[in-house]
Design a protein around this motif. Structure first.
Motif, mmCIF file in Angstrom:
data_model
loop_
_atom_site.group_PDB
_atom_site.id
_atom_site.type_symbol
_atom_site.label_atom_id
_atom_site.label_comp_id
_atom_site.label_asym_id
_atom_site.label_seq_id
_atom_site.Cartn_x
_atom_site.Cartn_y
_atom_site.Cartn_z
ATOM 1 N N ASP A 63 0.625 -1.413 -0.371
ATOM 2 C CA ASP A 63 -0.241 0.411 -0.270
ATOM 3 C C ASP A 63 1.026 0.767 -0.027
ATOM 4 O OD1 ASP A 63 -2.275 -0.733 0.128
ATOM 5 O OD2 ASP A 63 -1.903 -1.800 1.823
ATOM 6 N N PHE A 64 1.888 0.972 0.551
ATOM 7 C CA PHE A 64 3.138 2.018 0.798
ATOM 8 C C PHE A 64 3.496 2.798 -1.084
ATOM 9 C CE2 PHE A 64 3.566 1.130 4.719
ATOM 10 C CZ PHE A 64 3.351 1.866 5.370
ATOM 11 N N ASP A 65 3.587 1.735 -1.785
ATOM 12 C CA ASP A 65 3.222 2.351 -3.177
ATOM 13 C C ASP A 65 2.325 2.955 -3.725
ATOM 14 O OD1 ASP A 65 6.246 0.731 -3.828
ATOM 15 O OD2 ASP A 65 5.159 -0.859 -2.885
ATOM 16 N N GLN A 74 -2.455 2.120 7.706
ATOM 17 C CA GLN A 74 -4.141 2.109 8.850
ATOM 18 C C GLN A 74 -4.075 0.488 7.640
ATOM 19 O OE1 GLN A 74 -5.778 3.399 11.199
ATOM 20 N NE2 GLN A 74 -6.521 1.015 10.475
ATOM 21 N N PHE A 75 -3.532 0.652 6.044
ATOM 22 C CA PHE A 75 -4.505 -0.414 5.911
ATOM 23 C C PHE A 75 -3.362 -1.552 6.759
ATOM 24 C CE2 PHE A 75 -5.591 2.370 2.004
ATOM 25 C CZ PHE A 75 -6.558 2.054 2.706
ATOM 26 N N MET A 76 -1.929 -0.979 6.446
ATOM 27 C CA MET A 76 -0.960 -2.667 7.397
ATOM 28 C C MET A 76 -1.715 -2.840 8.864
ATOM 29 S SD MET A 76 2.502 -2.413 5.827
ATOM 30 C CE MET A 76 3.008 -2.744 3.856
ATOM 31 N N ARG A 77 -2.074 -2.130 9.749
ATOM 32 C CA ARG A 77 -2.760 -2.449 10.485
ATOM 33 C C ARG A 77 -3.660 -3.197 10.643
ATOM 34 N NH1 ARG A 77 -0.465 2.878 12.176
ATOM 35 N NH2 ARG A 77 -2.553 3.944 12.114
ATOM 36 N N ASP A 78 -4.678 -2.982 9.842
ATOM 37 C CA ASP A 78 -6.342 -4.231 8.980
ATOM 38 C C ASP A 78 -5.102 -4.881 9.078
ATOM 39 O OD1 ASP A 78 -7.533 -1.774 9.876
ATOM 40 O OD2 ASP A 78 -8.177 -1.531 8.131
ATOM 41 N N ASP A 79 -4.578 -5.254 8.050
ATOM 42 C CA ASP A 79 -3.925 -6.344 7.468
ATOM 43 C C ASP A 79 -3.183 -7.685 8.528
ATOM 44 O OD1 ASP A 79 -4.389 -5.959 4.939
ATOM 45 O OD2 ASP A 79 -2.399 -5.440 4.192
ATOM 46 N N ASP A 80 -2.790 -6.687 9.431
ATOM 47 C CA ASP A 80 -2.244 -7.069 10.752
ATOM 48 C C ASP A 80 -3.469 -8.276 12.193
ATOM 49 O OD1 ASP A 80 0.456 -6.995 10.398
ATOM 50 O OD2 ASP A 80 0.825 -5.100 11.228
ATOM 51 N N PHE A 227 -12.804 5.929 18.673
ATOM 52 C CA PHE A 227 -11.282 6.149 18.093
ATOM 53 C C PHE A 227 -11.292 4.817 17.555
ATOM 54 C CE2 PHE A 227 -7.845 7.457 15.984
ATOM 55 C CZ PHE A 227 -7.749 8.423 15.132
ATOM 56 N N ARG A 228 -10.546 4.134 18.957
ATOM 57 C CA ARG A 228 -9.886 3.158 19.359
ATOM 58 C C ARG A 228 -9.846 1.891 18.542
ATOM 59 N NH1 ARG A 228 -6.043 1.408 24.563
ATOM 60 N NH2 ARG A 228 -4.778 -0.087 23.471
ATOM 61 N N LEU A 229 -11.419 1.790 18.966
ATOM 62 C CA LEU A 229 -12.321 0.833 18.057
ATOM 63 C C LEU A 229 -12.316 0.784 17.024
ATOM 64 C CD1 LEU A 229 -15.727 0.436 20.203
ATOM 65 C CD2 LEU A 229 -13.523 -1.016 20.618
ATOM 66 N N LEU A 230 -11.975 2.101 16.132
ATOM 67 C CA LEU A 230 -12.443 2.218 14.527
ATOM 68 C C LEU A 230 -11.125 1.707 14.122
ATOM 69 C CD1 LEU A 230 -13.882 2.048 12.496
ATOM 70 C CD2 LEU A 230 -14.524 4.798 12.090
ATOM 71 N N PHE A 231 -9.757 2.619 14.455
ATOM 72 C CA PHE A 231 -8.470 2.564 13.896
ATOM 73 C C PHE A 231 -7.460 2.183 14.797
ATOM 74 C CE2 PHE A 231 -11.053 6.525 12.546
ATOM 75 C CZ PHE A 231 -11.132 6.129 11.188
ATOM 76 N N GLY A 232 -7.946 1.251 15.773
ATOM 77 C CA GLY A 232 -6.768 0.427 16.646
ATOM 78 C C GLY A 232 -5.817 0.893 17.461
ATOM 79 N N GLU A 233 -6.349 2.147 17.235
ATOM 80 C CA GLU A 233 -4.758 2.937 18.583
ATOM 81 C C GLU A 233 -6.302 4.398 19.084
ATOM 82 O OE1 GLU A 233 -1.779 4.209 16.421
ATOM 83 O OE2 GLU A 233 -2.866 4.973 14.682
#
Length: 246
Positions: A63-65, A74-80, A227-233
């Motif tokens: 996604d960084f590309d 955020q996409f990568m945190r989702d992937d994890d 916010f934490r529930l949706l975005f993980g932080e």
């Protein structure tokens, strides 16, 4: 046909045929990633969305590309989370359109399993919210409340007021939202507010409690929790990691 026979039949199917079905779904972006967050497949709509010509220009990249750093993270945190066995279903999020503008999308993601049941990656789909709704016969029934929420999310208003905007009863409004957006009006309002809070945390220097106020949250602790529930932080963690100095 028994389940056992069904499974035997499916094992004879070339998986490429199933994957290629996603090219037949207009407006649906589909991708598959390995456990290291690299794309290993994407459908034609995804390829066009990233403004490249061939799948080979996506495979092996991350996604960084293709996305701004804060969005890619955020996409990568989702992937994890997905690789750990969780899932995302019909989550509202902001992404970039082909023209470079921001737009609302609805995204779902799942773990990708091997034949032995091990998680080896992730896959997902995302749909442009307005295009998705326009494809449905009842779009006009939710267009007015959706537009109202997007224009007035920073103000306080009740579900009853929202129903009046749509000329529907509260129960009918809630049924329409569940049918077309797979979420309640309250969930949709919260997600619109949180996405705008994320934008302010990145693009402004105002303090975090003011961010919550500006997007319509009157309770700071509730804002932080959602916010934490949706975005993980927490909002403070997000700003520390992604804030652009002004």
């Amino acid at each position: 046909m028994s389940i056992k026979k069904d499974n035997k039949f499916l094992h004879q199917v070339a998986i490429e045929q199933v994957i290629n079905m996603f090219d037949l779904l207009p407006g649906v972006l589909f991708w598959i990633k390995d456990e290291n967050h690299h794309f290993i497949h994407a459908n034609q709509a995804f390829i066009e969305h990233q403004e490249v010509k061939r799948l080979s220009q996506i495979v092996g990249k991350s996604d960084f590309d293709f996305s701004p750093a804060h969005v890619a993270k955020q996409f990568m945190r989702d992937d994890d989370k997905i690789i750990s066995g969780q899932s995302v279903t019909d989550r509202l999020e902001v992404n970039m359109t082909q023209t470079g503008d921001t737009a609302w999308y609805v995204t779902s993601k799942r773990p990708l399993l091997s034949k032995t049941g091990d998680i080896i990656g992730s896959y997902g789909i995302t749909r442009h919210l307005q295009k998705q709704a326009m494809a449905l016969s009842g779009f006009e029934a939710i267009k007015a409340p959706v537009d109202y929420i997007r224009a007035h999310y920073h103000n306080q208003f009740s579900i009853e007021q929202l129903a009046n905007v749509a000329h529907l009863s509260i129960s009918a409004l809630e049924r329409r939202f569940k049918k077309y957006l797979s979420k309640t009006p309250k969930q949709f309002i919260n997600e619109v507010r949180l996405e705008n809070a994320r934008r302010l945390l990145i693009e402004s220097n105002i303090n975090i409690s003011q961010v919550g106020d500006k997007v319509g949250f009157t309770d700071h602790s509730y804002f932080s929790k959602q916010f934490r529930l949706l975005f993980g932080e927490l909002p403070s963690e997000f700003r520390k990691n992604h804030h652009k100095p002004i």
